[in-house]
Enzyme design. Structure first.
Site, PDB file in Angstrom:
ATOM      1  N   GLY A  10       0.868  -1.181   0.000  1.00 45.66           N
ATOM      2  CA  GLY A  10       0.000   0.000   0.000  1.00 45.66           C
ATOM      3  C   GLY A  10       0.901   1.225   0.000  1.00 45.66           C
ATOM      4  N   GLY A  12      -0.202   4.482  -0.326  1.00 42.86           N
ATOM      5  CA  GLY A  12      -1.044   5.678  -0.211  1.00 42.86           C
ATOM      6  C   GLY A  12      -0.452   6.646   0.796  1.00 42.86           C
ATOM      7  N   ASP A  34       2.100  -1.346  -4.586  1.00 44.59           N
ATOM      8  CA  ASP A  34       0.699  -0.904  -4.697  1.00 44.59           C
ATOM      9  C   ASP A  34       0.152  -1.455  -6.007  1.00 44.59           C
ATOM     10  OD1 ASP A  34      -0.836   1.704  -3.117  1.00 44.59           O
ATOM     11  OD2 ASP A  34      -1.738   0.982  -4.984  1.00 44.59           O
ATOM     12  N   ARG A  83     -11.308   5.757   5.565  1.00 41.55           N
ATOM     13  CA  ARG A  83     -12.639   6.318   5.806  1.00 41.55           C
ATOM     14  C   ARG A  83     -12.801   7.678   5.157  1.00 41.55           C
ATOM     15  NH1 ARG A  83     -14.118   6.553  11.925  1.00 41.55           N
ATOM     16  NH2 ARG A  83     -11.901   6.814  12.323  1.00 41.55           N
ATOM     17  N   ARG A  89     -15.275   2.797  10.667  1.00 46.07           N
ATOM     18  CA  ARG A  89     -14.232   1.870  10.218  1.00 46.07           C
ATOM     19  C   ARG A  89     -14.872   0.589   9.685  1.00 46.07           C
ATOM     20  NH1 ARG A  89     -12.305   4.282  14.879  1.00 46.07           N
ATOM     21  NH2 ARG A  89     -10.305   5.340  14.661  1.00 46.07           N
ATOM     22  N   THR A 120      -4.538  -1.685   8.030  1.00 47.03           N
ATOM     23  CA  THR A 120      -5.807  -1.534   7.315  1.00 47.03           C
ATOM     24  C   THR A 120      -7.003  -1.736   8.255  1.00 47.03           C
ATOM     25  OG1 THR A 120      -4.739  -2.319   5.305  1.00 47.03           O
ATOM     26  CG2 THR A 120      -7.148  -2.421   5.345  1.00 47.03           C
ATOM     27  N   ARG A 152      -2.166   9.206  21.082  1.00 43.82           N
ATOM     28  CA  ARG A 152      -3.154  10.294  21.104  1.00 43.82           C
ATOM     29  C   ARG A 152      -3.509  10.653  22.548  1.00 43.82           C
ATOM     30  NH1 ARG A 152      -6.579   7.831  16.023  1.00 43.82           N
ATOM     31  NH2 ARG A 152      -5.566   9.095  14.420  1.00 43.82           N
ATOM     32  N   HIS A 176      -9.791  -1.136  18.391  1.00 42.10           N
ATOM     33  CA  HIS A 176      -9.334   0.183  17.965  1.00 42.10           C
ATOM     34  C   HIS A 176     -10.486   1.183  17.990  1.00 42.10           C
ATOM     35  CE1 HIS A 176      -7.244   3.251  15.913  1.00 42.10           C
ATOM     36  NE2 HIS A 176      -7.768   3.056  14.723  1.00 42.10           N
TER      37      HIS A 176
HETATM   38  P1  A3D Z   1      -4.813   5.476   1.053  1.00 46.47           P
HETATM   39  O1  A3D Z   1      -4.024   6.739   0.982  1.00 46.47           O
HETATM   40  O2  A3D Z   1      -6.087   5.384   0.287  1.00 46.47           O
HETATM   41  O3  A3D Z   1      -3.857   4.274   0.621  1.00 46.47           O
HETATM   42  C1  A3D Z   1      -4.305   2.974   0.425  1.00 46.47           C
HETATM   43  C2  A3D Z   1      -3.529   2.418  -0.745  1.00 46.47           C
HETATM   44  O4  A3D Z   1      -3.888   1.035  -0.884  1.00 46.47           O
HETATM   45  C3  A3D Z   1      -3.840   3.101  -2.089  1.00 46.47           C
HETATM   46  O5  A3D Z   1      -2.642   3.614  -2.665  1.00 46.47           O
HETATM   47  C4  A3D Z   1      -4.441   1.977  -2.935  1.00 46.47           C
HETATM   48  O6  A3D Z   1      -4.067   2.054  -4.303  1.00 46.47           O
HETATM   49  C5  A3D Z   1      -3.824   0.757  -2.267  1.00 46.47           C
HETATM   50  N1  A3D Z   1      -4.534  -0.485  -2.548  1.00 46.47           N
HETATM   51  C6  A3D Z   1      -5.874  -0.693  -2.691  1.00 46.47           C
HETATM   52  N2  A3D Z   1      -6.099  -1.993  -2.963  1.00 46.47           N
HETATM   53  C7  A3D Z   1      -4.888  -2.610  -2.949  1.00 46.47           C
HETATM   54  C8  A3D Z   1      -4.463  -3.954  -3.161  1.00 46.47           C
HETATM   55  N3  A3D Z   1      -5.348  -4.925  -3.427  1.00 46.47           N
HETATM   56  N4  A3D Z   1      -3.138  -4.231  -3.092  1.00 46.47           N
HETATM   57  C9  A3D Z   1      -2.240  -3.252  -2.826  1.00 46.47           C
HETATM   58  N5  A3D Z   1      -2.577  -1.961  -2.633  1.00 46.47           N
HETATM   59  C10 A3D Z   1      -3.890  -1.656  -2.696  1.00 46.47           C
HETATM   60  O7  A3D Z   1      -5.146   5.127   2.588  1.00 46.47           O
HETATM   61  P2  A3D Z   1      -4.259   5.412   3.888  1.00 46.47           P
HETATM   62  O8  A3D Z   1      -2.826   5.102   3.593  1.00 46.47           O
HETATM   63  O9  A3D Z   1      -4.620   6.753   4.432  1.00 46.47           O
HETATM   64  O10 A3D Z   1      -4.871   4.329   4.893  1.00 46.47           O
HETATM   65  C11 A3D Z   1      -4.678   2.961   4.664  1.00 46.47           C
HETATM   66  C12 A3D Z   1      -5.519   2.089   5.598  1.00 46.47           C
HETATM   67  O11 A3D Z   1      -5.111   2.320   6.943  1.00 46.47           O
HETATM   68  C13 A3D Z   1      -7.030   2.377   5.570  1.00 46.47           C
HETATM   69  O12 A3D Z   1      -7.750   1.174   5.631  1.00 46.47           O
HETATM   70  C14 A3D Z   1      -7.247   3.194   6.845  1.00 46.47           C
HETATM   71  O13 A3D Z   1      -8.568   3.082   7.322  1.00 46.47           O
HETATM   72  C15 A3D Z   1      -6.260   2.521   7.759  1.00 46.47           C
HETATM   73  N6  A3D Z   1      -5.896   3.301   8.946  1.00 46.47           N
HETATM   74  C16 A3D Z   1      -5.779   2.611  10.119  1.00 46.47           C
HETATM   75  C17 A3D Z   1      -5.412   3.270  11.262  1.00 46.47           C
HETATM   76  C18 A3D Z   1      -5.283   2.513  12.543  1.00 46.47           C
HETATM   77  O14 A3D Z   1      -4.985   3.090  13.567  1.00 46.47           O
HETATM   78  C19 A3D Z   1      -5.522   1.086  12.565  1.00 46.47           C
HETATM   79  C20 A3D Z   1      -5.162   4.653  11.244  1.00 46.47           C
HETATM   80  C21 A3D Z   1      -5.285   5.322  10.039  1.00 46.47           C
HETATM   81  C22 A3D Z   1      -5.647   4.631   8.877  1.00 46.47           C
END
Ligand code: A3D
Length: 320
Positions: A10, A12, A34, A83, A89, A120, A152, A176
C-alpha cells in the site's frame, strides 16, 4: 551485513509516510508495493532523491509486483481504502477483506518469514483475516492500533498537564477506536497514576473523561478535518515504533492487536493488549488483572471484535 528489507504493501498516505520514515531512520531498504501503477514508483523515487540532502543510503524501490517483496524482514500493510467523513471503520469491511486476501497470499508466497504489521481498517478484523489468508504464525502477524490510540491519549494528557510527552505513559486495551479501553490507573505522569493526579488537583475527573472520549474519537476528529482521507502521520509513526522494536530486538512493551489465546480469558482472538515485541515477534502478552468495570469495557470491546470477525466469515466462506 545487508540492511533489513522492509516491504510496504500500500503506497497511499500512510505507505508513503512509512517509506519516508524508514529512510530517514535508516531502518532498512524499502520496497513500496501498490496496485496503482506509477504511485509506488513515483513516491519511492521522490523519497530516494531526498537521500543526498538527508544523508541516508537506504534504497527505495516502487513496484506493482509481489515478487519484489521476496525475503522481506518486515511487511507493513496499509492496502485498502480509508474512511471518508460519515463512514465508520466497519463500513470498510467488505472492500478491505478482499484486499487482505490478495495481500495475505502475496506475503505467504514471497515473504513467509516476515514480521507483518497490519494497519488496514477495521483493524482488529483485518489483522485476523490477514493472518488467516497468509497462514503465517500468529506471533508474526500483529495489528497497529494501541500504539496510536495511546499516543493520542498521551498527547492530550501532556497538553492538559503542561508536561513533556516523554513523561506521560498510557495504557490502553481492547479494539481500535470506539471500544478502546484506557486504563487510567496504569496511565501515569512520571509514574504518578492519573487517579492520583486528579486527587492532587492537576486535573478533574470531568476533564479526564473528556480526554478519554476525545482519544476514542481521535481518528474521526482527523477525518472530519481532512475531509479527503484519514490520519497518516501518527499512524505511520506508531507502526515504525513496532517495526523498530522487532528489527532491533528492543523488547518494547507496546499495546498491539495481537492474537490472544488463554490470557484475558480469550480463546483465540485478535484484540488490543499490551505485548512485548522482540526478535521473535510478539514474544509475550502482558496479562493484567482487570477491575470489574474495566473487565466490562474490555468484554464489550471483545464482543465488537467478535462481531466483525463473524461478518468476515459471512462474506468469505473460506474463513468460516
Ligand atoms: P490510502 O491513501 O487510500 O492508501 C491505500 C492504498 O492502498 C492506495 O494507494 C491503494 O491504491 C492501495 N490499494 C488498494 N487496494 C490494494 C491492493 N489490493 N493491493 C495493494 N494496494 C492496494 O489510505 P491510507 O494510507 O490513508 O490508509 C490505509 C488504511 O489504513 C485504511 O484502511 C485506513 O482506514 C487505515 N488506517 C488505520 C489506522 C489505525 O490506527 C488502525 C489509522 C489510520 C488509517
Amino acid at each position: 551485513m545487508a540492511r533489513p528489507k522492509i516491504a510496504l504493501i500500500g503506497a497511499g498516505q500512510i505507505g508513503g509516510t512509512l517509506a519516508h520514515l524508514v529512510a530517514l531512520k535508516e531502518l532498512g531498504d524499502v520496497v513500496l508495493f501498490d496496485i496503482a501503477e506509477g504511485t509506488p514508483q513515483g513516491k519511492a523515487l521522490d523519497i530516494a532523491e531526498s537521500g543526498p540532502s538527508e544523508g541516508f543510503d537506504a534504497t527505495l524501490k516502487g513496484t506493482n509486483s509481489y515478487a519484489d517483496i521476496a525475503g522481506a524482514d518486515v511487511c507493513i500493510v496499509t492496502a485498502g481504502v480509508p474512511r471518508k467523513p460519515g463512514m465508520s471503520r466497519d463500513d470498510l469491511l467488505g472492500i478491505n477483506l478482499k484486499v487482505m486476501r490478495s495481500v495475505g497470499e502475496g506475503i505467504a508466497e514471497y515473504a513467509p518469514d516476515a514480521f507483518v504489521i497490519c494497519i488496514t481498517n477495521p483493524l482488529d478484523a483485518m489483522v485476523w483475516a490477514l493472518r488467516e489468508f497468509s497462514g503465517l504464525p500468529v506471533e508474526k502477524v500483529v495489528g497497529m492500533a494501541g500504539v496510536l490510540d495511546s499516543a493520542r491519549f498521551r498527547h492530550f494528557l501532556a497538553v492538559e498537564f503542561d508536561v513533556s510527552m516523554k513523561d506521560v505513559t498510557a495504557f490502553v486495551l481492547g479494539g481500535h477506536g470506539d471500544t478502546m479501553v484506557p486504563l487510567a490507573r496504569y496511565s501515569t505522569v512520571a509514574g504518578i497514576p492519573l487517579p492520583d493526579l486528579v486527587k492532587m488537583g492537576w486535573t478533574t475527573q470531568e476533564k479526564l473523561d473528556q480526554i478519554v472520549q476525545r482519544t476514542r474519537d481521535g481518528g474521526a476528529e482527523i477525518v472530519g478535518l481532512l475531509k479527503t482521507g484519514s490520519a497518516f502521520y501518527a499512524p505511520a509513526t506508531a507502526a515504525i515504533e513496532m517495526a523498530e522494536s522487532y528489527l532491533k530486538d528492543q523488547k518494547r512493551v507496546l499495546p498491539c492487536a495481537a492474537y490472544v489465546k488463554g490470557a484475558f480469558g480469550l480463546d483465540g482472538l485478535y484484540v488490543g493488549v499490551p505485548t512485548v515485541i522482540g526478535a521473535g515477534g510478539i514474544e509475550r502478552i502482558v496479562n493484567i488483572a482487570l477491575a470489574p468495570e474495566e473487565q466490562a469495557m474490555f468484554d464489550s470491546s471483545v464482543e465488537a471484535v467478535r462481531g466483525l470477525v463473524a461478518a468476515c466469515k459471512g462474506i468469505d466462506s473460506s474463513l468460516a
